[in-house]
Design a protein around this motif. Structure first.
Motif, short mmCIF file in Angstrom:
data_model
loop_
_atom_site.label_atom_id
_atom_site.label_comp_id
_atom_site.label_asym_id
_atom_site.label_seq_id
_atom_site.Cartn_x
_atom_site.Cartn_y
_atom_site.Cartn_z
N PHE A 176 -17.24 -20.49 16.89
CA PHE A 176 -17.63 -21.60 16.02
C PHE A 176 -16.46 -22.54 15.76
N ALA A 177 -15.29 -21.97 15.52
CA ALA A 177 -14.11 -22.80 15.28
C ALA A 177 -13.83 -23.70 16.48
N THR A 178 -14.01 -23.14 17.68
CA THR A 178 -13.75 -23.90 18.91
C THR A 178 -14.81 -24.98 19.12
N GLN A 179 -16.08 -24.61 18.97
CA GLN A 179 -17.16 -25.57 19.19
C GLN A 179 -17.14 -26.71 18.18
N LEU A 180 -16.84 -26.37 16.92
CA LEU A 180 -16.91 -27.36 15.85
C LEU A 180 -15.55 -28.00 15.55
N THR A 181 -14.51 -27.52 16.23
CA THR A 181 -13.12 -27.91 15.95
C THR A 181 -12.81 -27.72 14.46
N PHE A 182 -13.14 -26.53 13.96
CA PHE A 182 -12.84 -26.12 12.59
C PHE A 182 -11.61 -25.22 12.58
N ASP A 183 -11.03 -25.06 11.39
CA ASP A 183 -10.01 -24.04 11.17
C ASP A 183 -10.69 -22.75 10.72
N ILE A 184 -9.95 -21.66 10.82
CA ILE A 184 -10.43 -20.38 10.28
C ILE A 184 -9.64 -20.10 9.00
N ASP A 185 -10.35 -19.82 7.93
CA ASP A 185 -9.72 -19.51 6.66
C ASP A 185 -8.64 -18.43 6.86
N PRO A 186 -7.44 -18.58 6.25
CA PRO A 186 -6.36 -17.62 6.49
C PRO A 186 -6.75 -16.16 6.22
N ASP A 187 -7.43 -15.91 5.11
CA ASP A 187 -7.84 -14.53 4.82
C ASP A 187 -8.83 -14.01 5.86
N THR A 188 -9.72 -14.90 6.30
CA THR A 188 -10.68 -14.52 7.33
C THR A 188 -9.97 -14.22 8.64
N PHE A 189 -8.99 -15.05 9.01
CA PHE A 189 -8.25 -14.84 10.26
C PHE A 189 -7.45 -13.54 10.19
N ASP A 190 -6.84 -13.28 9.05
CA ASP A 190 -6.10 -12.02 8.89
C ASP A 190 -7.05 -10.83 9.03
N GLY A 191 -8.29 -11.00 8.56
CA GLY A 191 -9.29 -9.94 8.71
C GLY A 191 -9.62 -9.68 10.18
N ILE A 192 -9.67 -10.75 10.98
CA ILE A 192 -9.89 -10.57 12.42
C ILE A 192 -8.74 -9.78 13.02
N ALA A 193 -7.52 -10.16 12.68
CA ALA A 193 -6.34 -9.48 13.23
C ALA A 193 -6.32 -8.00 12.85
N ARG A 194 -6.72 -7.69 11.61
CA ARG A 194 -6.72 -6.29 11.16
C ARG A 194 -7.81 -5.46 11.86
N ASN A 195 -8.88 -6.11 12.26
CA ASN A 195 -10.03 -5.38 12.81
C ASN A 195 -10.22 -5.59 14.30
N ALA A 196 -9.22 -6.17 14.97
CA ALA A 196 -9.37 -6.53 16.38
C ALA A 196 -9.80 -5.35 17.25
N GLU A 197 -9.28 -4.17 16.98
CA GLU A 197 -9.61 -3.00 17.81
C GLU A 197 -11.09 -2.63 17.72
N ARG A 198 -11.76 -3.05 16.64
CA ARG A 198 -13.18 -2.73 16.46
C ARG A 198 -14.07 -3.41 17.50
N ILE A 199 -13.53 -4.41 18.21
CA ILE A 199 -14.33 -5.11 19.22
C ILE A 199 -14.76 -4.15 20.33
N ALA A 200 -14.10 -3.01 20.43
CA ALA A 200 -14.41 -2.04 21.48
C ALA A 200 -15.85 -1.52 21.40
N ILE A 201 -16.48 -1.56 20.22
CA ILE A 201 -17.84 -1.03 20.10
C ILE A 201 -18.90 -2.08 20.46
N VAL A 202 -18.46 -3.30 20.79
CA VAL A 202 -19.39 -4.37 21.16
C VAL A 202 -19.60 -4.33 22.67
#
Length: 470
Positions: A176-202
């Motif tokens: 969505f950030a790429t399509q809309l040229t939006f920023d990602i909220d800092p806390d939200t982005f940090d949440g992605i970084a903390r949970n990146a390994e969880r992508i393995a279940i997708v």
């Protein structure tokens, strides 16, 4: 703010209003359509939620629409109505809970508040009432309208909960950030970084679907940079991560092939919306890490990276569950040939070299040239202009040779059946040898690409092989 005027512009909202009133349920339009309405972006599908049975609401709506088609998915408690070019999705308001090892939720009936809580981002949790008593009323519990104005992607709840529950949302945030040229909220982005390994279940299919949407954005490099900095790229596309970094020996360094690749991708995106040409841009240098060598005199080299890269394409497509069909072969061809036009950028270019490139590229020659032009990423403007001018010369030579020799999508002027009939021989290796020699003679310019010259040449080489018609 009241959105009655906007709703009145689309008859479907009055139909849903009538159906909801007849069933005595609250109904809302929610999610992407509301977001795009505020952003003044086009939509082709609309999501409806009701406090009650979404399936029953869909059935009632389908009854009221001419030439509609209803699909019911009882296991998911959802239904879809298709009418014309539009798709309408219906679901009952629900709340969800998740198990640690799965992104499939345990679903229970809930309130509209519960339903908005389960949404991925504040800008997708917006709802507009459709029942008579709430018609046109915006429900925005998480400040989604404010985030739209700020151009911000933000989770409605704690990002650790949102992303741990359904890790696909991390890719969706970046998409969505790429399509809309939006920023990602800092806390939200940090949440992605903390949970990146969880992508393995997708599933890989869902991952590649989001990747493809990022790749098709106006400036896809933005999405890949977010994937990189969030730590997701190493999990979903490790071969691309390998491109990152610069080595220095004896004061000699090479360019960062990760950022070079992103520039080539953006250059390609400026001129083409073709997904697979953009994939070719992503993969054109994918084998550089594996072929990187340092030599005292020559410095850094990547000999053969185009051939090894082409061999890597099928494995990458299999890993990402991309189609193993003509699309893959197209990407593989462009990766393998992407250095060839550059080798032709010289004054003494031969017809033979041009013929061979036209023969191998076939109908993809224009795309190959587009990729080669996109591959010129020097910051030296005069150098870029010089390269592009040289490519123009190559293209002019291609037109000249093709008009004369008709090599593109070459078909042998003499078939195997004709060879067997003339010499009264059975199928065998010699048939292929004769056809190959005829092809090589045409590509080398020894004979013209026509049946008469090819037939004379065939008789000459056949006699050398001891073949005759007697």
């Amino acid at each position: 703010m009241d959105y009655t005027d906007q709703l009145e512009k689309k008859p479907i909202f009055q139909v849903v209003r009538q159906a909801a009133d007849e069933l005595g349920v609250e109904a809302y339009v929610i999610g992407g359509y509301v977001r795009d309405l505020l952003l003044k972006r086009p939509s082709k599908d609309i999501d409806f939620v009701c406090v009650g049975s979404g399936i029953e609401l869909a059935k009632k709506v389908a009854e009221k629409l001419d030439n509609s088609h209803l699909s019911v998915f009882k296991n998911f408690g959802t239904a879809q109505v298709k009418a014309g070019d539009w798709e309408y999705e219906f679901v009952g308001a629900r709340k969800e809970s998740y198990r640690r090892d799965s992104r499939k939720p345990i679903v229970e009936d809930g309130t509209l508040e519960d339903d908005q809580n389960r949404r991925d981002f504040t800008i997708n949790a917006l709802a507009i009432g459709l029942s008579t008593d709430i018609y046109g009323k915006m429900l925005d519990p998480f400040g989604g309208q404010k985030d739209l104005k700020r151009k911000m992607i933000k989770t409605p709840l704690d990002p650790d909960i949102t992303f741990s529950d359904d890790p696909l949302r991390m890719l969706r945030a970046i998409r969505f950030a790429t399509q809309l040229t939006f920023d990602i909220d800092p806390d939200t982005f940090d949440g992605i970084a903390r949970n990146a390994e969880r992508i393995a279940i997708v599933s890989k299919e869902r991952v590649s679907d989001e990747l493809n949407k990022i790749i098709l954005a106006k400036t896809p490099s933005y999405g890949f940079k977010l994937l990189f900095h969030a730590g997701l790229l190493t999990h979903v596309f490790p071969q691309m991560m390998d491109l990152h970094g610069v080595d220095v020996i004896d004061g000699k360094s090479h360019k960062d092939n990760f950022y070079h690749t992103l520039q080539v991708l953006d250059n390609t995106a400026k001129h083409s919306n073709d997904l697979w040409l953009r994939w070719a841009a992503i993969l054109h240098d994918i084998a550089k890490p594996a072929t990187k060598r340092f030599h005292k005199k020559a410095g850094w080299t990547f000999h053969g990276h185009e051939d090894k890269g082409a061999r890597m394409v099928p494995k990458i497509f299999r890993q990402l569950k991309l189609p193993l069909n003509d699309k893959m072969h197209y990407v593989q061809k462009l990766v393998r040939l992407h250095l060839r036009p550059i080798a032709l950028v010289k004054d003494n270019i031969t017809d033979t070299a041009v013929r061979r490139l036209l023969f191998e590229a076939g109908d993809d020659i224009e795309d190959l040239m587009a990729l080669c032009k996109a591959d010129v990423t020097s910051k030296n403007d005069s150098k870029v202009k010089r390269y592009l001018a040289n490519f123009k010369k190559v293209e002019e030579k291609m037109l000249e040779v093709e008009e004369k020799d008709r090599i593109r999508n070459f078909q042998p002027p003499i078939s195997g059946e004709e060879i067997m009939s003339h010499f009264k021989i059975k199928p065998g290796r010699v048939i292929g040898e004769i056809k190959e020699e005829i092809k090589e003679a045409i590509l080398e310019g020894q004979i013209a690409n026509n049946k008469e010259d090819a037939w004379k040449f065939m008789l000459d080489i056949a006699s050398q092989k001891g073949l005759s018609t007697e």
